[in-house]
Design a protein around this motif. Structure first.
Motif, PDB file in Angstrom:
ATOM      1  N   THR A   1      36.129  21.168  22.245  1.00  0.00           N
ATOM      2  CA  THR A   1      37.440  20.552  22.470  1.00  0.00           C
ATOM      3  C   THR A   1      38.405  20.868  21.332  1.00  0.00           C
ATOM      4  O   THR A   1      39.610  21.015  21.559  1.00  0.00           O
ATOM      5  N   LEU A   2      37.886  21.009  20.133  1.00  0.00           N
ATOM      6  CA  LEU A   2      38.739  21.386  19.009  1.00  0.00           C
ATOM      7  C   LEU A   2      39.296  22.790  19.199  1.00  0.00           C
ATOM      8  O   LEU A   2      40.467  23.046  18.947  1.00  0.00           O
ATOM      9  N   PHE A   3      38.460  23.707  19.693  1.00  0.00           N
ATOM     10  CA  PHE A   3      38.918  25.074  19.940  1.00  0.00           C
ATOM     11  C   PHE A   3      39.951  25.103  21.073  1.00  0.00           C
ATOM     12  O   PHE A   3      40.919  25.864  21.011  1.00  0.00           O
ATOM     13  N   ILE A   4      39.753  24.284  22.084  1.00  0.00           N
ATOM     14  CA  ILE A   4      40.724  24.219  23.177  1.00  0.00           C
ATOM     15  C   ILE A   4      42.056  23.688  22.667  1.00  0.00           C
ATOM     16  O   ILE A   4      43.127  24.225  22.999  1.00  0.00           O
ATOM     17  N   TYR A   5      42.005  22.643  21.854  1.00  0.00           N
ATOM     18  CA  TYR A   5      43.236  22.074  21.301  1.00  0.00           C
ATOM     19  C   TYR A   5      43.952  23.073  20.393  1.00  0.00           C
ATOM     20  O   TYR A   5      45.174  23.217  20.456  1.00  0.00           O
ATOM     21  N   ALA A   6      43.192  23.771  19.547  1.00  0.00           N
ATOM     22  CA  ALA A   6      43.807  24.757  18.652  1.00  0.00           C
ATOM     23  C   ALA A   6      44.426  25.895  19.464  1.00  0.00           C
ATOM     24  O   ALA A   6      45.532  26.368  19.152  1.00  0.00           O
ATOM     25  N   GLY A   7      43.725  26.347  20.499  1.00  0.00           N
ATOM     26  CA  GLY A   7      44.282  27.395  21.349  1.00  0.00           C
ATOM     27  C   GLY A   7      45.539  26.940  22.069  1.00  0.00           C
ATOM     28  O   GLY A   7      46.487  27.714  22.244  1.00  0.00           O
TER      29      GLY A   7
ATOM     30  N   GLN B   1      37.465  20.616  32.290  1.00  0.00           N
ATOM     31  CA  GLN B   1      36.479  21.668  32.559  1.00  0.00           C
ATOM     32  C   GLN B   1      35.422  21.721  31.462  1.00  0.00           C
ATOM     33  O   GLN B   1      34.233  21.895  31.736  1.00  0.00           O
ATOM     34  N   ALA B   2      35.833  21.566  30.224  1.00  0.00           N
ATOM     35  CA  ALA B   2      34.882  21.590  29.111  1.00  0.00           C
ATOM     36  C   ALA B   2      33.934  20.393  29.184  1.00  0.00           C
ATOM     37  O   ALA B   2      32.724  20.533  28.944  1.00  0.00           O
ATOM     38  N   GLU B   3      34.460  19.213  29.537  1.00  0.00           N
ATOM     39  CA  GLU B   3      33.604  18.033  29.659  1.00  0.00           C
ATOM     40  C   GLU B   3      32.600  18.189  30.791  1.00  0.00           C
ATOM     41  O   GLU B   3      31.436  17.821  30.657  1.00  0.00           O
ATOM     42  N   GLU B   4      33.056  18.725  31.924  1.00  0.00           N
ATOM     43  CA  GLU B   4      32.138  18.952  33.047  1.00  0.00           C
ATOM     44  C   GLU B   4      31.062  19.966  32.683  1.00  0.00           C
ATOM     45  O   GLU B   4      29.894  19.811  33.049  1.00  0.00           O
ATOM     46  N   HIS B   5      31.451  20.992  31.942  1.00  0.00           N
ATOM     47  CA  HIS B   5      30.475  21.996  31.507  1.00  0.00           C
ATOM     48  C   HIS B   5      29.441  21.364  30.571  1.00  0.00           C
ATOM     49  O   HIS B   5      28.247  21.654  30.674  1.00  0.00           O
ATOM     50  N   GLN B   6      29.885  20.499  29.676  1.00  0.00           N
ATOM     51  CA  GLN B   6      28.950  19.829  28.773  1.00  0.00           C
ATOM     52  C   GLN B   6      28.015  18.901  29.538  1.00  0.00           C
ATOM     53  O   GLN B   6      26.833  18.806  29.225  1.00  0.00           O
ATOM     54  N   LYS B   7      28.536  18.211  30.565  1.00  0.00           N
ATOM     55  CA  LYS B   7      27.685  17.348  31.375  1.00  0.00           C
ATOM     56  C   LYS B   7      26.646  18.151  32.133  1.00  0.00           C
ATOM     57  O   LYS B   7      25.496  17.731  32.258  1.00  0.00           O
TER      58      LYS B   7
ATOM     59  N   MET C   1      45.019  19.474  29.775  1.00  0.00           N
ATOM     60  CA  MET C   1      44.127  18.439  30.295  1.00  0.00           C
ATOM     61  C   MET C   1      43.109  19.029  31.277  1.00  0.00           C
ATOM     62  O   MET C   1      41.953  18.602  31.303  1.00  0.00           O
ATOM     63  N   ARG C   2      43.525  20.021  32.056  1.00  0.00           N
ATOM     64  CA  ARG C   2      42.589  20.667  32.984  1.00  0.00           C
ATOM     65  C   ARG C   2      41.482  21.384  32.209  1.00  0.00           C
ATOM     66  O   ARG C   2      40.310  21.312  32.574  1.00  0.00           O
TER      67      ARG C   2
ATOM     68  N   ASN D   1      49.260  28.682  21.384  1.00  0.00           N
ATOM     69  CA  ASN D   1      49.872  29.396  22.513  1.00  0.00           C
ATOM     70  C   ASN D   1      50.694  28.458  23.395  1.00  0.00           C
ATOM     71  O   ASN D   1      50.796  28.665  24.604  1.00  0.00           O
ATOM     72  N   LYS D   2      51.271  27.439  22.819  1.00  0.00           N
ATOM     73  CA  LYS D   2      51.976  26.430  23.602  1.00  0.00           C
ATOM     74  C   LYS D   2      53.150  27.011  24.391  1.00  0.00           C
ATOM     75  O   LYS D   2      53.342  26.688  25.566  1.00  0.00           O
ATOM     76  N   ASP D   3      53.897  27.893  23.777  1.00  0.00           N
ATOM     77  CA  ASP D   3      55.054  28.478  24.473  1.00  0.00           C
ATOM     78  C   ASP D   3      54.618  29.345  25.640  1.00  0.00           C
ATOM     79  O   ASP D   3      55.202  29.281  26.727  1.00  0.00           O
ATOM     80  N   TYR D   4      53.596  30.163  25.438  1.00  0.00           N
ATOM     81  CA  TYR D   4      53.113  31.031  26.518  1.00  0.00           C
ATOM     82  C   TYR D   4      52.536  30.193  27.660  1.00  0.00           C
ATOM     83  O   TYR D   4      52.790  30.483  28.837  1.00  0.00           O
ATOM     84  N   ILE D   5      51.770  29.171  27.342  1.00  0.00           N
ATOM     85  CA  ILE D   5      51.166  28.313  28.368  1.00  0.00           C
ATOM     86  C   ILE D   5      52.261  27.585  29.145  1.00  0.00           C
ATOM     87  O   ILE D   5      52.212  27.508  30.384  1.00  0.00           O
ATOM     88  N   ALA D   6      53.275  27.065  28.471  1.00  0.00           N
ATOM     89  CA  ALA D   6      54.349  26.337  29.145  1.00  0.00           C
ATOM     90  C   ALA D   6      55.153  27.268  30.051  1.00  0.00           C
ATOM     91  O   ALA D   6      55.612  26.857  31.120  1.00  0.00           O
ATOM     92  N   ALA D   7      55.331  28.532  29.641  1.00  0.00           N
ATOM     93  CA  ALA D   7      56.144  29.460  30.423  1.00  0.00           C
ATOM     94  C   ALA D   7      55.383  30.098  31.571  1.00  0.00           C
ATOM     95  O   ALA D   7      55.954  30.368  32.627  1.00  0.00           O
TER      96      ALA D   7
END
Length: 128
Positions: A21-27, A62-68, A57-58, A31-37
């Motif tokens: 989750t830390l890696f997802i947040y850092a990514g 997905q990461a939580e489901e993968h961990q489960k 959030m998606r 890349n916030k501008d690219y993701i928003a656009a």
């Protein structure tokens, strides 16, 4: 030298799963501008002010489901081994004395007396 590098790489590999989750947040932050656009579901509705949070959030879900799934898979592969051992019992044999080998001991008489102990230790006197 090589052992130290291999040790660090193994530690990094072990902790990578814990910090997903830390890696997802850092990514997301990098890349916030690219993701928003380009990747945001609500990019055509600027009035919602989503700015890529729906994508973030998606990815977290997905990461939580993968961990489960991984946790469920690891639990199903786990084998429970029960070890049962009968309690250890100690058996004492009763000695059997034969009458012909029986030794009769004489009664021991304690004949020593001391006036010194009687002079010091006296029972309390009753008040009655």
């Amino acid at each position: 030298m090589y052992k130290r590098i291999i040790g660090w790489l193994l530690m990094l590999a072990v902790f990578t799963g814990s910090f997903s989750t830390l890696f997802i947040y850092a990514g997301f932050k990098l890349n916030k501008d690219y993701i928003a656009a380009n990747l945001c579901v609500n990019r055509f509705n600027p009035g919602l002010h989503c700015n890529g949070k729906c994508y973030f959030m998606r990815k977290i879900r997905q990461a939580e489901e993968h961990q489960k799934k991984q946790a469920g898979r690891s639990n199903s592969l786990r084998i429970t081994v029960s070890f049962f051992q009968e309690a250890y019992r100690v058996k004492f044999l009763e000695p059997s004395l034969l009458e012909k080998h029986k030794i009769c001991l004489t009664k021991f008489n304690y004949l020593y007396t001391s006036q010194y102990l009687d002079a010091i230790f006296r029972p309390p006197k009753s008040l009655v």
